[in-house]
Write an enzyme that holds these catalytic residues in place. Structure first.
Site, PDB file in Angstrom:
ATOM      1  N   CYS A 288       1.041  -1.112   0.350  1.00  0.00           N
ATOM      2  CA  CYS A 288       0.437  -0.108  -0.448  1.00  0.00           C
ATOM      3  C   CYS A 288       0.427   1.035  -0.235  1.00  0.00           C
ATOM      4  CB  CYS A 288      -1.039   0.067   1.508  1.00  0.00           C
ATOM      5  SG  CYS A 288      -0.278  -0.614   2.646  1.00  0.00           S
ATOM      6  N   HIS A 315       1.573   5.035   9.631  1.00  0.00           N
ATOM      7  CA  HIS A 315       0.910   3.631   9.657  1.00  0.00           C
ATOM      8  C   HIS A 315      -0.272   3.214  10.535  1.00  0.00           C
ATOM      9  CE1 HIS A 315      -0.297   0.239   7.110  1.00  0.00           C
ATOM     10  NE2 HIS A 315       0.446   0.702   5.670  1.00  0.00           N
TER      11      HIS A 315
END
Length: 477
Positions: A288, A315
């Protein structure tokens, strides 16, 4: 404008959006035509989403596009024999109204602009897809594939594969598809067929198969053939492990939703999907974070050149961390994810080089996991080869997000109030936060938001389509 006129204007827009919905649905279900407004998809959009998509046109062209101006284009489109394409009615309408004052020539104009898609030969056979694993990414991929359900859909979800099921497993899996704490309820109906071990979602019949190894399944038993198997487990990352899938009858290609090891191609859709050849049977959709930063890095490098840089990922925590302090094989990840910021490693910066070789050896990276369930941020610090300023860099990135071949990967916001939860459900690989941009001379720092679950899943679907040769004609060019 008086209060009554504001209400009247709103009602007119609302009614026009309502009138669009059945036409948009029929165009996709019967002809495979996906309608967008400056790249914003209207497939299964609510009336409010249709109105919002039109409001965003101002960002692109500096002026409004009213629904009463675009509605005749949807009507004209529904009368044309266009097939298997993506049509941007926003661009068509804006271009038309620049030179015309009435609706009389719209049908002729549309026929001319969409000539390449009229009576377009629909000779591409639908392809079977199997989701191996049904965790966060697997379920979001299922949602994205199911929203495209229709006779003209070429990418068909046929099965999901899970490890050994216990009593009640099927209903629990269906429940996880119905309800999501982050992304909200499933848009439609989900039923369970206990007798045949299947889930039926919006008319899509999904066979549920239990297996403990990729090579244990015979897909042909379920009338599945030549299938793309999308491995969402992250257990197997090299050619030997992922190659096990290809030993199962009915499987022909494999896509990994994680960074791959060895010589497997790491693909960031929008950047290097052109590297995929028909001979590639095992491909990775990278991570991602790699998907979030690579399009932005490509854009910056194309204009300014990047000498070197560092990527710090803020994150959201993932299922690989512990809810409470407990043993974990990785450093620090054993500490409670909802209670701590956790410094950990990321291979995203190095992985960029697999998709964008020009940056090989130029980037370092690190990650901090934070107590949020979804949406992350990449802070990209760069030394450039050419000088720039905040305003110049932002203007270039805004134009890239609105007009370039990367417009489906990069979004741009100039909001001073945006926070992470506002980006849940973003379909872009990354979103430039222009208010946070720092640039002076040859130094630049960019802040890029990304929905590390949904935005990434949208990128994965793009790689799936490319692997199966299901690319879509987009008009106007």
């Amino acid at each position: 404008m008086s209060a009554d006129k504001h209400l009247q204007s709103w009602q007119e827009r609302f009614e026009m959006a309502e009138a669009m919905q059945p036409l948009l649905g029929k165009l996709y279900r019967n002809q495979g035509v996906e309608v967008v407004v400056y790249g914003k998809p209207l497939l299964n959009a609510s009336t409010i989403e249709i109105i919002k998509a039109h409001r965003l046109v101002r960002r692109h062209v500096g002026e409004k596009l009213r629904l009463r101006e675009s509605f005749p284009f949807v009507q004209a489109l529904s009368k044309l024999a266009v097939k298997q394409c993506k049509v941007d009615i926003g661009k068509l309408a804006v271009n038309y109204w620049r030179d015309h004052t009435d609706v009389s020539e719209i049908e002729n104009y549309m026929a001319k602009e969409l000539a390449d898609a009229i009576d377009h030969a629909d000779d591409v056979a639908p392809r079977d897809v199997v989701l191996y694993g049904f965790g966060r990414i697997g379920r979001l991929l299922a949602r994205l594939l199911i929203e495209r359900t229709g006779r003209s859909n070429k990418l068909r979800l046929r099965a999901i594969v899970l490890r050994g099921g216990k009593k009640g497993d099927l209903e629990k899996r269906a429940s996880l598809l119905r309800r999501d704490s982050v992304h909200g309820p499933f848009n439609g109906s989900v039923e369970v067929d206990e007798d045949n071990n299947a889930i039926i979602a919006n008319g899509t019949y999904i066979q549920v198969i239990y297996a403990n190894s990729p090579d244990e399944v015979d897909y042909t038993k379920y009338d599945i053939s030549d299938a793309l198997v999308v491995d969402n487990t992250g257990i197997w990352k090299d050619e030997a492990g992922l190659g096990l899938h290809l030993k199962s009858p009915g499987a022909s290609k494999v896509l990994l939703t994680a960074p791959a090891k060895g010589a497997i191609k790491n693909i960031v859709y929008g950047v290097n999907e052109g590297d995929i050849t028909p001979e590639d049977i095992i491909v990775s959709a990278a991570s991602c974070t790699t998907n979030a930063i690579t399009p932005v890095l490509k854009a910056v490098n194309d204009k300014y050149g990047i000498e070197n840089g560092h990527v710090e990922t803020i994150h959201s925590y993932t299922n690989d961390q512990n809810l409470i302090d407990n043993y974990h094989t990785a450093d620090r990840r054993g500490r409670s994810a909802p209670l701590n910021m956790v410094i950990t490693e990321t291979g995203a910066a190095k992985a960029v080089a697999k998709a964008l070789p020009v940056l090989a050896g130029k980037l370092t990276g690190n990650a901090i996991r934070v107590p949020t369930p979804n949406v992350s941020m990449a802070i990209i610090s760069m030394n450039l080869n050419a000088e720039t300023s905040k305003d110049e860099l932002n203007e270039y990135l805004k134009d890239t997000a609105l007009q370039s071949p990367l417009q489906n990967q990069i979004d741009y916001t100039d909001s001073t109030e945006i926070v992470s939860s506002d980006l849940v459900g973003s379909r872009y690989a990354g979103v430039i936060d222009s208010q946070a941009t720092i640039a002076e001379g040859k130094r630049a720092i960019l802040y890029v938001w990304y929905d590390n679950e949904f935005g990434y899943s949208c990128q994965v679907v793009g790689v799936m389509q490319t692997m199966l040769g299901l690319t879509t004609l987009s008009l106007p060019a």
